[in-house]
Design a protein around this motif. Structure first.
Motif, PDB file in Angstrom:
ATOM      1  N   ILE A 181      50.127  18.500  52.655  1.00  0.00           N
ATOM      2  CA  ILE A 181      49.368  17.910  53.613  1.00  0.00           C
ATOM      3  C   ILE A 181      48.530  16.635  53.359  1.00  0.00           C
ATOM      4  N   ARG A 182      47.953  16.557  52.020  1.00  0.00           N
ATOM      5  CA  ARG A 182      47.196  15.430  51.613  1.00  0.00           C
ATOM      6  C   ARG A 182      48.184  14.285  51.812  1.00  0.00           C
ATOM      7  N   HIS A 183      49.383  14.370  51.309  1.00  0.00           N
ATOM      8  CA  HIS A 183      50.322  13.502  51.212  1.00  0.00           C
ATOM      9  C   HIS A 183      50.778  13.146  52.603  1.00  0.00           C
ATOM     10  N   LEU A 184      50.808  13.824  53.562  1.00  0.00           N
ATOM     11  CA  LEU A 184      51.322  13.667  55.003  1.00  0.00           C
ATOM     12  C   LEU A 184      49.952  12.782  55.367  1.00  0.00           C
ATOM     13  N   PHE A 185      48.545  13.027  55.019  1.00  0.00           N
ATOM     14  CA  PHE A 185      47.781  12.093  55.541  1.00  0.00           C
ATOM     15  C   PHE A 185      48.040  10.686  54.998  1.00  0.00           C
ATOM     16  N   SER A 186      47.951  10.616  54.000  1.00  0.00           N
ATOM     17  CA  SER A 186      48.438   9.139  53.289  1.00  0.00           C
ATOM     18  C   SER A 186      49.585   8.523  53.960  1.00  0.00           C
ATOM     19  N   ILE A 187      50.574   9.477  54.273  1.00  0.00           N
ATOM     20  CA  ILE A 187      51.954   8.874  54.963  1.00  0.00           C
ATOM     21  C   ILE A 187      51.493   8.178  56.284  1.00  0.00           C
ATOM     22  N   GLY A 188      50.459   8.979  57.171  1.00  0.00           N
ATOM     23  CA  GLY A 188      49.871   8.528  58.262  1.00  0.00           C
ATOM     24  C   GLY A 188      49.089   7.298  57.965  1.00  0.00           C
ATOM     25  N   GLN A 189      48.306   7.377  57.201  1.00  0.00           N
ATOM     26  CA  GLN A 189      47.440   5.992  56.806  1.00  0.00           C
ATOM     27  C   GLN A 189      48.435   4.891  56.493  1.00  0.00           C
ATOM     28  N   ALA A 190      49.489   5.262  55.717  1.00  0.00           N
ATOM     29  CA  ALA A 190      50.266   3.842  55.373  1.00  0.00           C
ATOM     30  C   ALA A 190      51.096   3.329  56.610  1.00  0.00           C
ATOM     31  N   ALA A 191      51.207   4.323  57.526  1.00  0.00           N
ATOM     32  CA  ALA A 191      51.953   3.811  58.974  1.00  0.00           C
ATOM     33  C   ALA A 191      50.725   3.175  59.699  1.00  0.00           C
ATOM     34  N   ASP A 192      49.461   3.132  59.278  1.00  0.00           N
ATOM     35  CA  ASP A 192      48.362   2.708  60.179  1.00  0.00           C
ATOM     36  C   ASP A 192      48.304   3.353  61.581  1.00  0.00           C
ATOM     37  N   LEU A 193      48.510   4.737  61.091  1.00  0.00           N
ATOM     38  CA  LEU A 193      48.388   5.748  62.443  1.00  0.00           C
ATOM     39  C   LEU A 193      47.085   6.569  62.145  1.00  0.00           C
ATOM     40  N   PRO A 194      46.209   6.428  63.064  1.00  0.00           N
ATOM     41  CA  PRO A 194      44.806   7.066  63.087  1.00  0.00           C
ATOM     42  C   PRO A 194      44.516   8.606  63.073  1.00  0.00           C
ATOM     43  N   THR A 195      45.766   9.407  63.355  1.00  0.00           N
ATOM     44  CA  THR A 195      45.741  10.760  63.318  1.00  0.00           C
ATOM     45  C   THR A 195      47.009  11.433  62.662  1.00  0.00           C
ATOM     46  N   VAL A 196      46.923  12.621  62.191  1.00  0.00           N
ATOM     47  CA  VAL A 196      48.231  13.400  62.268  1.00  0.00           C
ATOM     48  C   VAL A 196      48.084  14.540  62.941  1.00  0.00           C
ATOM     49  N   SER A 197      48.818  15.064  63.720  1.00  0.00           N
ATOM     50  CA  SER A 197      49.033  16.182  64.783  1.00  0.00           C
ATOM     51  C   SER A 197      49.987  16.990  64.336  1.00  0.00           C
ATOM     52  N   LEU A 198      49.764  18.202  65.167  1.00  0.00           N
ATOM     53  CA  LEU A 198      50.903  19.278  64.874  1.00  0.00           C
ATOM     54  C   LEU A 198      50.513  20.491  66.147  1.00  0.00           C
ATOM     55  N   VAL A 199      51.451  21.342  66.205  1.00  0.00           N
ATOM     56  CA  VAL A 199      51.046  22.550  66.876  1.00  0.00           C
ATOM     57  C   VAL A 199      50.877  23.779  65.935  1.00  0.00           C
ATOM     58  N   ALA A 200      49.869  24.314  66.192  1.00  0.00           N
ATOM     59  CA  ALA A 200      49.463  25.589  65.224  1.00  0.00           C
ATOM     60  C   ALA A 200      50.197  26.896  66.191  1.00  0.00           C
ATOM     61  N   VAL A 201      50.795  27.606  65.537  1.00  0.00           N
ATOM     62  CA  VAL A 201      51.654  28.528  65.924  1.00  0.00           C
ATOM     63  C   VAL A 201      51.433  29.747  65.220  1.00  0.00           C
ATOM     64  N   ASN A 202      51.631  31.003  65.404  1.00  0.00           N
ATOM     65  CA  ASN A 202      51.668  32.296  64.769  1.00  0.00           C
ATOM     66  C   ASN A 202      50.189  32.570  64.138  1.00  0.00           C
ATOM     67  N   GLY A 203      49.075  32.205  64.870  1.00  0.00           N
ATOM     68  CA  GLY A 203      47.964  32.417  64.485  1.00  0.00           C
ATOM     69  C   GLY A 203      47.307  31.730  63.207  1.00  0.00           C
ATOM     70  N   SER A 204      47.855  30.358  63.210  1.00  0.00           N
ATOM     71  CA  SER A 204      47.583  29.487  62.044  1.00  0.00           C
ATOM     72  C   SER A 204      46.502  28.661  62.125  1.00  0.00           C
ATOM     73  N   GLN A 205      45.616  28.761  63.362  1.00  0.00           N
ATOM     74  CA  GLN A 205      44.804  27.567  63.719  1.00  0.00           C
ATOM     75  C   GLN A 205      43.749  27.837  62.815  1.00  0.00           C
ATOM     76  N   GLY A 206      43.246  28.830  62.134  1.00  0.00           N
ATOM     77  CA  GLY A 206      42.129  28.879  61.329  1.00  0.00           C
ATOM     78  C   GLY A 206      42.495  28.102  59.920  1.00  0.00           C
ATOM     79  N   PHE A 207      43.752  28.325  59.478  1.00  0.00           N
ATOM     80  CA  PHE A 207      44.052  27.631  58.223  1.00  0.00           C
ATOM     81  C   PHE A 207      44.177  25.925  58.434  1.00  0.00           C
ATOM     82  N   TRP A 208      44.610  25.770  59.588  1.00  0.00           N
ATOM     83  CA  TRP A 208      44.651  24.243  59.953  1.00  0.00           C
ATOM     84  C   TRP A 208      43.091  23.659  60.089  1.00  0.00           C
TER      85      TRP A 208
END
Length: 163
Positions: free
Chosen positions: A106-133
């Motif tokens: 996930i930290r690597h994913l943040f760096s991919i988003g930053q390298a692409a000049d995108l201000p956010t990383v987004s997702l849909v949390a399922v299976n009760g994973s909201q707290g983890f995210w």
């Protein structure tokens, strides 16, 4: 023994299908969906290997903010002007969970988003994973506009963003 994440290859598709069937039986997607995500954004697709065996994967790609790609649907192409790096799917086999395998990718994913000049990383949390995210720094930004699309995932699905 810690696992290691590596870029996905076309030859990993059989492992992806196997893992998806076990980890996400309520969210089935055709193999063509995974193959297309890999073709469109290979820099955002990874395999987790643990003791020589594929036991996790992640698919991600540039996308539009507050626009959730429907499950089991081909994208056709990526947007010309993406606004977020979208985490389409992450799945870990039971033997890979609770070993700290998710945080590094996930930290690597943040760096991919930053390298692409995108201000956010987004997702849909399922299976009760909201707290983890939330623990990973994502915030719930679900809206009335997204309600119907989120219900196609599950009743508790939440659209979440890391800025």
């Amino acid at each position: 023994m810690p696992g290691s994440w590596r870029l996905m290859r076309n030859s990993d598709m059989q492992d992806v299908s196997r893992i998806a069937a076990i980890v996400h039986p309520d969210f089935p997607e055709d193999d063509a969906i995974f193959a297309e995500r890999l073709e469109l954004a290979p820099e955002g697709c990874f395999i987790l290997e643990l003791e020589g065996e594929a036991c996790g994967y992640m698919f991600s790609h540039p996308w539009l903010d507050s626009d959730i790609p429907p499950l089991n649907t081909l994208l056709g192409k990526l947007p010309a002007s993406p606004q977020t790096w979208y985490l389409h799917d992450i799945a870990l086999m039971p033997q890979a969970r609770s070993r700290g395998q998710t945080s590094p990718i996930i930290r690597h994913l943040f760096s991919i988003g930053q390298a692409a000049d995108l201000p956010t990383v987004s997702l849909v949390a399922v299976n009760g994973s909201q707290g983890f995210w939330q623990h990973m720094g994502f915030e719930d930004v679900s809206s009335e506009k997204l309600k119907e699309k989120l219900l196609s995932y599950d009743d508790a699905a939440r659209y979440m963003v890391h800025r």
